[in-house]
Design an enzyme around this catalytic site. Structure first.
Site, short mmCIF file in Angstrom:
data_model
loop_
_atom_site.label_atom_id
_atom_site.label_comp_id
_atom_site.label_asym_id
_atom_site.label_seq_id
_atom_site.Cartn_x
_atom_site.Cartn_y
_atom_site.Cartn_z
N LYS A 107 -21.59 -20.83 6.42
CA LYS A 107 -21.13 -19.43 6.29
C LYS A 107 -21.60 -18.83 4.96
O LYS A 107 -22.02 -17.68 4.90
CB LYS A 107 -19.59 -19.37 6.38
CG LYS A 107 -19.12 -19.28 7.82
CD LYS A 107 -17.64 -19.53 7.97
CE LYS A 107 -16.77 -18.38 7.53
NZ LYS A 107 -15.33 -18.70 7.69
N SER A 135 0.80 -1.23 0.00
CA SER A 135 0.00 0.00 0.00
C SER A 135 0.84 1.28 0.00
O SER A 135 0.50 2.23 -0.72
CB SER A 135 -0.97 0.00 1.18
OG SER A 135 -1.93 -1.00 0.97
N GLY A 173 -15.51 -18.98 -1.41
CA GLY A 173 -15.06 -18.41 -0.15
C GLY A 173 -16.19 -17.63 0.52
O GLY A 173 -17.07 -17.10 -0.17
N ALA A 174 -16.16 -17.60 1.84
CA ALA A 174 -17.18 -16.84 2.57
C ALA A 174 -16.55 -16.12 3.76
O ALA A 174 -17.14 -15.98 4.82
CB ALA A 174 -18.29 -17.78 3.04
N LYS A 233 -10.27 -5.61 10.07
CA LYS A 233 -11.36 -4.98 9.31
C LYS A 233 -12.69 -4.97 10.08
O LYS A 233 -13.48 -4.05 9.93
CB LYS A 233 -11.54 -5.67 7.96
CG LYS A 233 -10.38 -5.40 7.00
CD LYS A 233 -10.62 -6.00 5.63
CE LYS A 233 -9.40 -5.81 4.75
NZ LYS A 233 -9.60 -6.30 3.39
N ASN A 261 -18.59 -22.47 -0.47
CA ASN A 261 -17.62 -22.42 0.63
C ASN A 261 -17.49 -23.77 1.29
O ASN A 261 -18.43 -24.56 1.32
CB ASN A 261 -18.04 -21.37 1.67
CG ASN A 261 -16.91 -21.02 2.60
OD1 ASN A 261 -15.78 -20.80 2.16
ND2 ASN A 261 -17.18 -20.99 3.90
N ALA A 309 -13.19 -11.13 2.70
CA ALA A 309 -13.00 -10.62 1.33
C ALA A 309 -14.22 -10.93 0.46
O ALA A 309 -14.68 -10.08 -0.31
CB ALA A 309 -11.74 -11.22 0.72
N ASN A 322 -12.29 -1.18 5.39
CA ASN A 322 -10.86 -1.19 5.03
C ASN A 322 -10.30 0.22 4.88
O ASN A 322 -9.11 0.39 4.61
CB ASN A 322 -10.61 -2.01 3.75
CG ASN A 322 -10.98 -1.24 2.50
OD1 ASN A 322 -11.80 -0.33 2.53
ND2 ASN A 322 -10.36 -1.59 1.38
N MET A 370 -8.10 -13.54 -5.89
CA MET A 370 -7.84 -12.30 -5.12
C MET A 370 -6.41 -12.24 -4.62
O MET A 370 -5.90 -11.17 -4.28
CB MET A 370 -8.80 -12.21 -3.94
CG MET A 370 -10.21 -11.87 -4.34
SD MET A 370 -11.08 -11.37 -2.85
CE MET A 370 -12.73 -11.23 -3.48
P1 NDP Z 1 -10.71 -15.15 5.66
O1 NDP Z 1 -9.78 -15.80 6.58
O2 NDP Z 1 -11.76 -14.22 6.19
O3 NDP Z 1 -11.50 -16.30 4.82
C1 NDP Z 1 -10.82 -17.39 4.33
C2 NDP Z 1 -11.71 -18.19 3.37
O4 NDP Z 1 -10.90 -19.22 2.78
C3 NDP Z 1 -12.90 -18.89 4.03
O5 NDP Z 1 -13.98 -18.92 3.14
C4 NDP Z 1 -12.34 -20.31 4.26
O6 NDP Z 1 -13.33 -21.31 4.30
C5 NDP Z 1 -11.53 -20.48 3.01
N1 NDP Z 1 -10.50 -21.52 3.16
C6 NDP Z 1 -9.36 -21.45 3.91
N2 NDP Z 1 -8.66 -22.61 3.79
C7 NDP Z 1 -9.37 -23.42 2.96
C8 NDP Z 1 -9.17 -24.73 2.45
N3 NDP Z 1 -8.08 -25.44 2.75
N4 NDP Z 1 -10.08 -25.23 1.60
C9 NDP Z 1 -11.18 -24.51 1.25
N5 NDP Z 1 -11.44 -23.26 1.71
C10 NDP Z 1 -10.54 -22.72 2.56
O7 NDP Z 1 -9.80 -14.42 4.56
P2 NDP Z 1 -10.16 -13.13 3.69
O8 NDP Z 1 -11.54 -13.30 3.19
O9 NDP Z 1 -9.82 -11.90 4.43
O10 NDP Z 1 -9.09 -13.24 2.49
C11 NDP Z 1 -9.21 -14.24 1.48
C12 NDP Z 1 -8.14 -14.00 0.41
O11 NDP Z 1 -8.37 -12.80 -0.30
C13 NDP Z 1 -6.70 -13.88 0.96
O12 NDP Z 1 -5.86 -14.65 0.13
C14 NDP Z 1 -6.38 -12.42 0.84
O13 NDP Z 1 -5.01 -12.20 0.64
C15 NDP Z 1 -7.19 -12.03 -0.39
N6 NDP Z 1 -7.54 -10.59 -0.43
C16 NDP Z 1 -7.09 -9.84 -1.49
C17 NDP Z 1 -7.41 -8.51 -1.60
C18 NDP Z 1 -6.90 -7.72 -2.76
O14 NDP Z 1 -6.98 -6.48 -2.75
N7 NDP Z 1 -6.42 -8.35 -3.80
C19 NDP Z 1 -8.23 -7.82 -0.57
C20 NDP Z 1 -8.68 -8.70 0.49
C21 NDP Z 1 -8.32 -10.04 0.54
P3 NDP Z 1 -14.09 -21.70 5.70
O15 NDP Z 1 -15.15 -20.68 5.88
O16 NDP Z 1 -14.61 -23.06 5.45
O17 NDP Z 1 -13.03 -21.65 6.78
#
Ligand code: NDP
Length: 281
Positions: free
Chosen positions: A166, A27, A137-138, A76, A161, A141, A97, A226
């Site tokens: 979720k 950033s 994903g849930a 966040k 998800n 982000a 954010n 992402m």
């Molecule tokens: P969170 O920790 O809030 O959510 C993680 C998600 O990943 C959940 O849905 C989780 O599922 C899932 N997950 C984790 N491990 C596994 C697995 N082994 N198999 C399946 N699903 C899995 O993270 P964020 O939402 O904050 O971030 C997600 C991604 O987005 C990150 O990589 C982050 O870097 C990226 N990001 C990029 C941005 C950008 O500007 N480019 C901005 C914000 C985020 P469950 O619910 O089942 O645990």
């Protein structure tokens, strides 16, 4: 007697990104590039807040005269709770954010959703309207991008998800106004195809493959991860299935541009900044 002349001096308005960890954050590079390009006099730093010290850090920054901050993992939600006023998109996302500090107090906004939509529509030149979209994903982000995507009227938005409850909870918040949104397990994706598939899981960080069938990628599909800065298993699978692949660097730069616009009232040009950041990686 010599008159004492007090020279006016200008101090740059101060901004920062606050997170934990924070050393990896791009950033400051992005905002410095925006400032240079638009002639805005600002400073922008990385600030590491203790995991249990986000609010204290924010109060200290306000005392020191900072004008605003970006907020990243894991703060966040706390930023959402701390703000006195929330934008509609922060309320939709349930997370903040971007914080703005002024006489009105602390205002919270969320620019992540606007960032990804702008990257897909403006930079990648792919319209969301009428498309079948899969959001995997849930977490935070994913939550932040649902309302902005729905505002662009896709034909369908499926949220898949690992923990299906979720996804169902997130979907239920939008169902009243948007009948085209639904939740799915990974198994439920068999026999479905999508025009845009967004990976909003954190699996890229651990190089974990998602249990998704390669048949989900329709001909000409955009596969958007992402995550940025590395080729993830999701990107590899999508590429092998013939999809056009994009990482989240465009989203990162566009969400920053939106925050810069909120703070400074000037919209920076983003393409050259994206290239600059890619060249440095
Ligand atoms: P969170 O920790 O809030 O959510 C993680 C998600 O990943 C959940 O849905 C989780 O599922 C899932 N997950 C984790 N491990 C596994 C697995 N082994 N198999 C399946 N699903 C899995 O993270 P964020 O939402 O904050 O971030 C997600 C991604 O987005 C990150 O990589 C982050 O870097 C990226 N990001 C990029 C941005 C950008 O500007 N480019 C901005 C914000 C985020 P469950 O619910 O089942 O645990």
């Amino acid at each position: 007697m010599v008159d004492k002349v007090v020279k006016p001096f200008s101090v740059a308005d101060r901004y920062a990104v606050v997170g934990n960890p924070i050393a990896h954050s791009k950033s400051p590079l992005i905002h410095e590039a925006f400032a240079k390009q638009t002639g805005q006099e600002i400073s922008y730093e990385r600030i590491l807040a203790p995991v249990d010290g986000f609010e204290a850090t924010v109060r200290e920054l306000i005392m020191q005269g900072y004008k605003g901050i970006n907020v990243t993992v894991p703060f966040k939600l706390e930023a959402f709770q701390l703000a006195n006023t929330l934008s509609a998109r922060a309320q939709d996302a349930g997370a903040v954010n971007t914080l703005i500090f002024n006489d009105a107090g602390i205002t919270g906004d969320n620019t992540d959703g606007a960032g990804i939509v702008r990257d897909i529509e403006q930079n990648l030149n792919i319209a969301i309207a009428g498309k079948r979209i899969l959001l995997i994903g849930a977490g935070g982000a994913a939550e932040g991008v649902i309302a902005p995507i729905l505002a662009h009227q896709p034909q369908a938005l499926v949220v898949a998800n690992r923990t299906i409850e979720k996804a169902q909870r997130m979907v239920s918040k939008h169902l009243i106004n948007h009948r085209q949104i639904s939740a799915s397990t990974f198994e439920g994706l068999q026999n479905q195809t999508f025009d845009i598939v967004i990976n909003a899981t954190s699996t890229g960080l651990s190089d974990t493959a998602l249990p998704i069938p390669s048949s989900i990628f329709a001909k000409g599909c955009l596969a958007y991860d992402m995550m940025y800065g590395r080729e993830t298993p999701f990107m590899q699978q999508a590429r092998a299935s013939g999809a056009q692949v994009a990482d989240g660097l465009g989203m990162l730069v566009e969400q920053a541009a939106e925050a810069f616009y909120i703070w400074r009232g000037v919209r920076p040009e983003t393409r050259s900044v994206m290239q600059q950041i890619r060249d440095l990686s």
